[in-house]
Design an enzyme around this catalytic site. Structure first.
Site, short mmCIF file in Angstrom:
data_model
loop_
_atom_site.label_atom_id
_atom_site.label_comp_id
_atom_site.label_asym_id
_atom_site.label_seq_id
_atom_site.Cartn_x
_atom_site.Cartn_y
_atom_site.Cartn_z
N VAL A 112 16.14 57.53 41.06
CA VAL A 112 15.97 56.61 42.18
C VAL A 112 14.49 56.29 42.32
CG1 VAL A 112 16.33 56.27 44.65
CG2 VAL A 112 17.95 57.64 43.34
N LEU A 116 11.54 58.47 43.32
CA LEU A 116 11.79 59.22 44.54
C LEU A 116 12.59 60.49 44.30
CD1 LEU A 116 12.74 56.25 46.89
CD2 LEU A 116 10.55 57.41 46.74
N LYS A 171 18.50 52.67 42.51
CA LYS A 171 19.07 53.72 41.66
C LYS A 171 19.45 53.11 40.32
CE LYS A 171 22.01 57.71 41.58
NZ LYS A 171 22.59 58.74 42.42
N ASP A 176 30.92 64.90 45.62
CA ASP A 176 29.63 65.53 45.32
C ASP A 176 28.78 65.66 46.58
OD1 ASP A 176 27.83 66.82 43.71
OD2 ASP A 176 26.96 65.00 42.85
N ALA A 231 22.22 63.62 38.76
CA ALA A 231 23.00 63.66 37.54
C ALA A 231 23.36 62.26 37.05
CB ALA A 231 24.26 64.48 37.76
N SER A 232 23.50 61.30 37.98
CA SER A 232 23.92 59.96 37.58
C SER A 232 22.76 59.03 37.31
CB SER A 232 24.82 59.36 38.66
OG SER A 232 24.12 59.31 39.90
N GLY A 233 21.53 59.43 37.64
CA GLY A 233 20.39 58.58 37.37
C GLY A 233 19.23 58.86 38.29
#
Length: 783
Positions: free
Chosen positions: A513, A505, A528, A622, A509-511
């Site tokens: 989805v 989807l 996620k 963020d 920056a963190s992964g």
């Protein structure tokens, strides 16, 4: 009377007989020389020669302030305050007449605050005037020339000058009312932050045209008058000589200016001798937005419009806010409808966008209900049944109950639109009508159902305890289920749900989805998969407990998690309309102006919940359009909150240690300053400007003048070209101006200058007046 009073000057032979002995730590000074200093707790003030007046520190509930006060009567009465916009100081502050001639307030690790300069000495006079002299004994500065809320005998308010009320009886800061001696000769009262125009005034001497040098004066006998330089043009009071009596004139906290007198003995009290009005509801702005003033038993109070509640019940000037949600973000089965509630005999500021003549009250009600922009209507009736219907957008302000003699020309009625939203379908409404016939049957069924529920709960409780005992023995991380109700998924379950992570989807920056469908109940979810190194198992579990306890309609709901070795995943509710970025920066799906306002309110409510209303305060770190998701009704919800604490490394490609996304990062991240919730306020400000303009904060494809959104917005605001920002889209000018000012306040470089999210929400909702924002010092530092 309030304890923040002013003092008066009077003949010296009366002063000497009235002065009470000063405390041992105070001394009388005929002249104060360079190098002299005061502190709040030791030598705290400089007395006038007779000891009646003093200049120095006086105690407040939350610190100390500097000013001129009457020391020669039992109750300390303040007549002038220094540094009025920020008057409160801690006990370690020092007031010094420096050797360079500056009178300054000094605090450790802070810049000095200069009260006045260019002096060689100073004096506290028996008139109540604190003066500075140069080396030739000429006065270079005096408190009489800079009045705050009070005039003393011998003092005047010159043309073009104004005085302000205090914020409260215990807070000497600048308040919400002003009294201005205009250059047209007219003495007028206004609420603060308004233009000098008749529609904002609530008191006038009606002496305009009497000259440009008219001043307001008070003499030793209590005569308050207007003087044009050669003669008195208006006596406001009669004046009366009284022995051992002092006078003062003050604009009080309630916005009315009054003349007071007091006998100079221990038995004396301040007595009102004259006031500009006896109607305590006359001052405009006393009750704040969406509220009106009503006097009961000679005491004024503020009441909210129907459908509104006080923002802060202890502060009437903060106004009222809606206690119901407007259209948008409504459930599928919710029917949103409105009705009109009437407020008879009330007066409000008229800012109508439509004025329809010759209508009945019923016609006016219908017209407002059928108009989605109409928040209220003011029906100004005549002696017949017809009148004028003035449609208004909220907020309403300057409301008050009218006196009977003000209704001679017909009724004055405020018609307020309120929600009658319900989640009951039409069929359910029909069934409710037959409710009395079924009550006995329903009660019986309810008792049986209650017994069944109790048995079921008992069985589930026993079963879950057995299941939990077994599960914990195999998986030490499932302890979170008991604490927050989150489900602990296995990695295999989520691989199956996402079809081996096939449908991506989005990616941050963190992964990444992925879309998934849970096998047991076919619920669509967003999974996620975190790709960054995390803070550790203990920190992860602690943060899951915090996130799991949060619930707000403008936050994406966390449903569960997976934690197996290096495989860390989070399971969220699925948001069918993607992110705000997907619709905002796509010309084909761009939301209309009204929807953009609703989206801004949604985001603000979500951030406010994280900052102030959830069990543990969360700084998102963020806030950006990609982290704001849209559900099937295009209701905005904030995602990824709490991840800031989980991620050890930076979330983006900016400098190590900085969390956030380029273009949205507050300046304090780059300056190694403590990061507070105000960092989120900055990011929200950038997002708000993006929502207004439907473009990204940094777009290098545009010209140099427009590439950086924040800079372009301020330049357009400064020259009054706001229409450029919305591509000349037809929007309500007043609302656009308000939204732009909110965004500019939020992106101020200095965190303390940014409003809290509570204030931001009040600004967005129209229940808080917004001052003109200053120019942010450096647009470039945040990108």
């Amino acid at each position: 009377m309030e304890n923040l009073f002013s003092m008066a000057a009077f003949p010296s032979f009366l002063i000497i007989s009235a002065v009470i002995a000063a405390s041992a730590q105070q001394q009388r000074y005929s002249r104060i020389y360079l190098g002299s200093s005061l502190t709040p707790t030791t030598n705290s003030s400089w007395l006038s020669p007779s000891g009646l007046y003093a200049f120095g520190f006086y105690k407040l509930t939350n610190g100390y302030a500097v000013g001129v006060f009457i020391a020669g009567i039992p109750e300390k009465t303040v007549v002038w305050t220094a540094n009025w916009d920020s008057p409160v100081f801690p006990s370690n502050v020092v007031l010094q007449l420096r050797y360079d001639g500056k009178l300054s307030l000094q605090q450790k690790d802070r810049s000095d605050i200069i009260i006045a300069s260019a002096s060689a000495s100073a004096s506290m006079l028996d008139t109540g005037n604190f003066v500075l002299y140069d080396s030739s004994q000429r006065i270079t500065w005096q408190s009489f020339d800079n009045p705050t809320d009070t005039l003393l005998p011998g003092q005047h308010l010159s043309a073009g000058k104004e005085i302000f009320s205090s914020a409260s009886a215990t807070n000497p800061a600048r308040g919400i009312f002003r009294l201005k001696m205009q250059t047209d000769g007219n003495l007028v009262q206004y609420p603060v932050n308004t233009e000098d125009k008749p529609n904002y005034s609530y008191y006038s001497s009606f002496t305009d045209g009497k000259g440009s040098n008219v001043s307001l004066n008070l003499d030793n006998n209590g005569l308050l008058y207007l003087f044009n330089g050669s003669s008195i043009i208006l006596n406001l009071t009669t004046g009366q000589y009284r022995t051992k009596t002092i006078y003062l004139m003050r604009i009080d906290v309630d916005g009315i200016f009054r003349l007071y007198n007091r006998l100079l003995d221990h038995r004396g009290n301040w007595t009102k001798e004259w006031s500009s009005t006896e109607d305590k509801c006359i001052p405009k702005g006393l009750c704040g937005l969406n509220s009106f003033c009503n006097v009961t038993d000679r005491v004024s109070g503020c009441e909210c419009l129907p459908g509104f509640d006080h923002v802060n019940p202890g502060d009437w000037s903060s106004g009222c806010e809606r206690n119901f949600a407007m259209e948008g973000c409504k459930a599928k089965d919710q029917n949103v409808s409105y009705e009109i509630r009437s407020l008879d005999n009330t007066e409000w500021e008229d800012t109508n966008y439509a004025d329809v003549k010759d209508m009945t009250r019923e016609d006016c009600i219908k017209a407002c209900l059928e108009d989605r922009n109409c928040g209220a209507a003011l029906f100004l009736g005549t002696l017949s049944q017809y009148g004028s219907c003035k449609k208004q957008k909220l907020p309403l302000r300057y409301g008050r109950i009218l006196q009977s003699d003000e209704l001679r020309n017909g009724p004055r009625i405020a018609l307020v639109k309120v929600s009658t939203s319900t989640t009951v379908s039409e069929n359910s409404v029909k069934e409710i009508k037959n409710e009395p016939k079924r009550q006995i049957l329903i009660i019986g069924i309810s008792l049986v159902a209650l017994a069944a529920v109790i048995l079921a709960i008992s069985w589930v409780y026993v079963h879950r305890n057995h299941a939990r005992t077994y599960t914990i023995s195999n998986n030490k991380n499932v302890e979170l289920i008991e604490d927050v109700g989150l489900r602990a998924f296995t990695y295999a379950e989520l691989v199956q749900a996402t079809n081996e992570f096939k449908e991506e989807l989005g990616r941050g920056a963190s992964g990444a989805v992925y879309r998934g469908i849970l096998s047991n109940n076919k619920i669509v979810v967003a999974v996620k998969r975190l790709e960054k190194e995390l803070a550790g198992e203990k920190e992860f579990q602690t943060e899951m407990k915090v996130i799991g306890k949060t619930y707000h309609r403008n936050l994406v709901r966390l449903l569960g998690y997976c934690f197996e070795a290096s495989k860390w995943l989070l399971v969220y509710e699925y948001m069918s309309n993607g992110s705000l970025a997907d619709i905002l920066f796509n010309p084909e799906s761009r939301p209309c102006w009204e929807e953009r306002i609703r989206i801004s309110l949604d985001i603000a409510r979500g951030i406010l919940y994280l900052h102030e209303e959830c069990e543990t305060r969360i700084i998102h770190c963020d806030i950006k359009p990609q982290n704001i998701l849209m559900d099937e009704h295009r209701c905005a919800k904030i995602s990824d909150f709490g991840l800031a604490k989980l991620l050890m490394l930076d979330q983006t490609y900016t400098n190590t240690g900085i969390r956030g996304t380029r273009g949205y990062v507050a300046p304090e991240w780059n300056m190694n300053l403590p990061v507070t919730v105000k960092a989120d306020v900055y990011s929200f400000g950038v997002v708000l400007l993006e929502i207004i303009c439907c473009r990204k904060s940094v777009d290098r494809r545009l010209s140099e003048n427009e590439a950086i959104l924040q800079e372009w917005v301020y330049n357009c605001y400064a020259v009054g070209e706001l229409n450029k920002l919305v591509g000349y889209e037809e929007v309500e000018t007043q609302t656009l101006d308000r939204m732009i000012k909110i965004g500019l306040w939020c992106i101020q470089d200095e965190p303390s200058m940014r409003p809290s999210m509570k204030i931001v929400l009040l600004m967005l909702d129209g229940t808080f007046d917004i001052p003109v924002p200053p120019c942010p010092n450096s647009f470039q530092s945040s990108i």
